[in-house]
Design a protein around this motif. Structure first.
Motif, short mmCIF file in Angstrom:
data_model
loop_
_atom_site.label_atom_id
_atom_site.label_comp_id
_atom_site.label_asym_id
_atom_site.label_seq_id
_atom_site.Cartn_x
_atom_site.Cartn_y
_atom_site.Cartn_z
N GLN A 156 0.84 -1.19 0.00
CA GLN A 156 0.00 0.00 0.00
C GLN A 156 0.88 1.24 0.00
O GLN A 156 2.05 1.20 0.36
CB GLN A 156 -0.92 -0.01 1.21
CG GLN A 156 -1.90 -1.15 1.17
CD GLN A 156 -2.84 -1.15 2.35
OE1 GLN A 156 -2.48 -0.73 3.43
NE2 GLN A 156 -4.05 -1.64 2.13
N TYR A 157 0.28 2.36 -0.41
CA TYR A 157 1.04 3.61 -0.47
C TYR A 157 1.69 3.93 0.87
O TYR A 157 2.84 4.36 0.92
CB TYR A 157 0.13 4.78 -0.89
CG TYR A 157 -0.19 4.77 -2.36
CD1 TYR A 157 0.82 4.74 -3.31
CD2 TYR A 157 -1.50 4.81 -2.79
CE1 TYR A 157 0.53 4.73 -4.66
CE2 TYR A 157 -1.81 4.80 -4.14
CZ TYR A 157 -0.79 4.76 -5.07
OH TYR A 157 -1.08 4.76 -6.40
N THR A 158 0.96 3.76 1.96
CA THR A 158 1.53 4.08 3.27
C THR A 158 2.72 3.20 3.58
O THR A 158 3.69 3.66 4.18
CB THR A 158 0.47 3.94 4.38
OG1 THR A 158 -0.09 2.63 4.32
CG2 THR A 158 -0.61 4.98 4.26
N GLU A 159 2.68 1.95 3.17
CA GLU A 159 3.81 1.06 3.38
C GLU A 159 5.00 1.49 2.54
O GLU A 159 6.14 1.41 2.99
CB GLU A 159 3.44 -0.38 3.02
CG GLU A 159 2.39 -0.98 3.92
CD GLU A 159 1.83 -2.29 3.40
OE1 GLU A 159 1.14 -2.95 4.18
OE2 GLU A 159 2.08 -2.66 2.24
N LEU A 160 4.76 1.92 1.33
CA LEU A 160 5.84 2.36 0.46
C LEU A 160 6.47 3.66 0.95
O LEU A 160 7.69 3.84 0.84
CB LEU A 160 5.34 2.54 -0.97
CG LEU A 160 4.85 1.28 -1.67
CD1 LEU A 160 4.23 1.61 -3.01
CD2 LEU A 160 6.00 0.29 -1.85
N PHE A 162 6.41 4.93 4.16
CA PHE A 162 6.93 4.92 5.52
C PHE A 162 7.62 3.63 5.91
O PHE A 162 7.69 3.28 7.07
CB PHE A 162 5.79 5.23 6.51
CG PHE A 162 5.13 6.54 6.22
CD1 PHE A 162 5.80 7.74 6.42
CD2 PHE A 162 3.84 6.58 5.72
CE1 PHE A 162 5.20 8.95 6.14
CE2 PHE A 162 3.22 7.79 5.44
CZ PHE A 162 3.90 8.97 5.65
N ILE A 163 8.16 2.93 4.95
CA ILE A 163 8.84 1.66 5.23
C ILE A 163 10.19 1.94 5.87
O ILE A 163 10.88 2.89 5.53
CB ILE A 163 8.97 0.81 3.95
CG1 ILE A 163 9.26 -0.62 4.28
CG2 ILE A 163 10.05 1.35 3.05
CD1 ILE A 163 8.97 -1.58 3.14
N ASN A 164 10.56 1.12 6.82
CA ASN A 164 11.86 1.31 7.52
C ASN A 164 12.95 0.53 6.84
O ASN A 164 12.88 -0.50 6.40
CB ASN A 164 11.74 0.88 8.97
CG ASN A 164 10.84 1.82 9.74
OD1 ASN A 164 10.75 3.00 9.39
ND2 ASN A 164 10.18 1.32 10.76
#
Length: 164
Positions: A156-160, A162-164
């Motif tokens: 998902q966009y949020t995962e892309l 804010f991924i660490n």
């Protein structure tokens, strides 16, 4: 490929007219191939990954709606289930729009692929296929916002972001 451009390239010894026209032809073909690949991938992802997951989530909401009607009286069940019912309708609307968009995009590609001229084919792809990409994407993005994160098949966009 204007006569002035052809003459300018020829006069400075960079490209003759045949070479210039060939490079231009390749440019049109490369554009068409990129749009073909992008549209095929989007169609495949939409039909084979997004829609099945959205349908599965919609089915679970429908099952919940049915069970609410079995447990509670009609008025209370309707009140408690109105958000789910609204979500079911949203999902159905987006799924339907995606299916229509993918089918129309495939048909537009078929029409464009019959065109012999590389330039005219590229223009046809630009004018008739590319608009479907953003329309289909819009509906997929809307489904991403409502389908349960646990079953969503793609990052998902949020995962892309804010991924660490």
């Amino acid at each position: 490929t204007s006569s002035a451009s052809i003459e300018m390239f020829r006069s400075v010894g960079v490209l003759n007219s045949t070479e210039l026209l060939a490079r231009n032809e390749v440019k049109w073909e490369v554009y068409t191939k990129k749009v073909q690949i992008e549209s095929r991938v989007l169609g495949d992802l939409s039909i084979n990954h997004i829609i099945p997951v959205a349908t599965r989530y919609q089915s679970s909401l429908l099952d919940n709606l049915y069970k609410m009607k079995m447990v509670f009286d009609e008025e209370l069940a309707a009140d408690l289930s109105k958000e789910d019912a609204s979500l079911i309708e949203k999902i159905a609307t987006h799924i339907s729009a995606i299916k229509r968009g993918v089918n129309a995009m495939v048909e537009a590609r078929k029409v464009a692929n019959r065109i012999e001229s590389a330039r005219e084919k590229a223009i046809a792809y630009h004018d008739t296929v590319v608009p479907y990409l953003s329309d289909i994407r819009y509906h997929v993005d809307k489904l991403e916002l409502v389908v349960d994160n646990e079953i969503w098949p793609l990052p998902q966009y949020t995962e892309l972001l804010f991924i660490n």
